[in-house]
Design an enzyme around this catalytic site. Structure first.
Site, PDB file in Angstrom:
ATOM      1  CD  GLU A 183      11.113   1.941  -0.228  1.00  0.00           C
ATOM      2  OE1 GLU A 183      10.656   0.832  -0.571  1.00  0.00           O
ATOM      3  OE2 GLU A 183      10.600   3.017  -0.605  1.00  0.00           O
TER       4      GLU A 183
ATOM      5  CD  GLN B 266      -3.529   7.309   4.848  1.00  0.00           C
ATOM      6  OE1 GLN B 266      -3.580   7.410   6.069  1.00  0.00           O
ATOM      7  NE2 GLN B 266      -2.529   7.809   4.130  1.00  0.00           N
TER       8      GLN B 266
HETATM    9 ZN    ZN Z   1       6.473   2.776  -0.109  1.00  0.00          ZN
END
Ligand code: ZN
Ligand code: CA
Length: 406
Positions: free
Chosen positions: A221, A253
């Site tokens: 985060e 990806q």
């Molecule tokens: Zn995240």
């Protein structure tokens, strides 16, 4: 009948609690989308900033980020001791220094991508503990960040100078599964909500949930808070397209990786043999499987502290002032719609400029003091506030503060 209904409810509950342990789920992307839906006027600007954040050329001196942790609990098991909180900060520091012991698990093929020391450090400066009657906080609306909604205000720890981390029982009404956390990106921050939120179950190393008890949800985060996107780019993880994360050295990806894949895992985004960097902090793998930032990610994070960076408030301002040979007012607080700022030398008066971002209208107020209660401004709007100081010989302006008054 009632009993059938109860059976259905208990079945759904079982399904729900079973899927809790399974898969990481981060709300940062959707949080950002919600912000832009609410304030579409900043969409163009934030899009530009997001794409060109990578401008960094030379490494700055070490950046130390003062951190305030707000623990908001309705149950005993959502509380944390000081030692547990300090331990989470220690993990952040190890991960951002590249000193985590498990970094040796990075496959040979990717070793050259390891960021090493990002130069970014975290210093715990305060903890707040708040008992709340609210058993869950919706991500939508950011209620955990406001005392009047049962959470806790950032108060004097304004987000331009402090990283606020709220820890509590957070939920997402739209996405299924447990919400691990969400963060504000540097380009769509708003002063009173800017920061990181982490679900109590995934904070620190207390071990509530197997495989997610090494404090890496915070690393992930805070990576977002410093401008990193997920490895699958600027979209939800189940959308079947290949998009950019604006970092050159991270292979594209299509989807998120869960648990801990076996290396090598081929990317679906290239015809050539490109392997996915699933051991990166910005994927969805188990805590003990995410172990590195890439060099490109480091550069992108450091761009926040560059000359026109989005998190310049964290760069020692005395140094900035010497470099620019300029003293300027700094906005220090915004509490209960009262704004205060630092005094500048022989200033005779300050001009407080409030620009409404959806129509660019500017209201200007003058004062001799260093604080002012703002007039009634619309709580649904976003404003950019700048303080200008002027004397007979000099004029200067603060960095702008983006606020949605509440
Ligand atoms: Zn995240
Ligand atoms: Ca990339």
């Amino acid at each position: 009948s009632m009993s059938k209904l109860l059976l259905l409810v208990s079945l759904l509950f079982t399904l729900y609690t079973n899927c809790i342990c399974a898969q990481r789920n981060c709300g940062t992307y959707s949080h950002s989308q919600e912000f832009l839906q609410k304030f579409p006027e900043v969409k163009f600007k934030t899009e530009t900033l997001k794409q060109k954040l990578l401008l960094k050329t030379n490494d700055p001196a070490r950046i130390t980020i003062p951190v305030v942790v707000h623990i908001v609990y309705s149950q005993k098991n959502q509380k944390f001791t000081k030692a547990q909180i300090r331990n989470q900060i220690k993990i952040l520091n190890e991960d951002f220094a590249g000193e985590n012991t498990d970094i040796t698990n990075v496959p040979e093929k990717f070793k050259e991508l390891i960021a090493g020391d990002t130069g970014i450090r975290f210093k715990l400066v305060a903890i707040t503990n708040t008992y709340t009657q609210k058993t869950a906080f919706l991500k939508q609306g950011d209620s955990i960040k406001f005392s009047k909604h049962g959470g806790h205000d950032m108060g004097k720890y304004l987000s331009t100078k402090y990283l606020n981390i709220w820890v509590g029982n957070i939920i997402d009404i739209i996405r299924k599964g447990d919400l691990f956390g969400y963060a504000s990106f540097p380009w769509d921050k708003e002063a009173l909500t800017d920061g990181v939120v982490i679900n109590s179950r995934y904070f620190g190393t207390r071990g509530n949930v197997a495989n997610y008890n090494k404090g890496r949800t915070a690393t992930h985060e805070v990576g977002h808070w410093l401008g990193l996107l997920h490895l699958w780019g600027d979209k939800e993880d189940d959308s079947p397209i290949c998009t950019n994360d604006y970092v050159d050295d991270t292979p594209s990806q299509k989807y998120s990786n869960g648990e801990c894949p076996e290396f090598p895992k081929l990317s679906e985004c290239h015809e050539t043999e490109n392997r996915e960097l699933f051991m990166n902090y910005m994927d969805y793998v188990f805590d003990n499987c995410m172990i590195m930032f890439s060099r490109g990610q480091k550069q992108r994070m450091l761009a926040n502290f560059d000359n026109d960076g989005l998190r310049l408030g964290f760069v020692d301002s005395s140094k900035t002032k010497i470099k620019r040979n300029l003293e300027f007012p700094e906005i220090l607080n915004y509490i209960n719609k009262t704004l205060s700022w630092s005094k500048v030398g022989k200033t005779e008066r300050y001009a407080v400029k409030i620009r409404t971002l959806d129509n660019n209208q500017i209201q200007t107020y003058f004062t001799k003091g260093t604080s002012m209660e703002l007039p009634d401004i619309d709580e649904t709007k976003l404003y950019e506030i700048t303080i200008e100081s002027s004397s007979q010989t000099a004029k200067s302006a603060s960095r702008p503060l983006i606020v949605n008054p509440r």
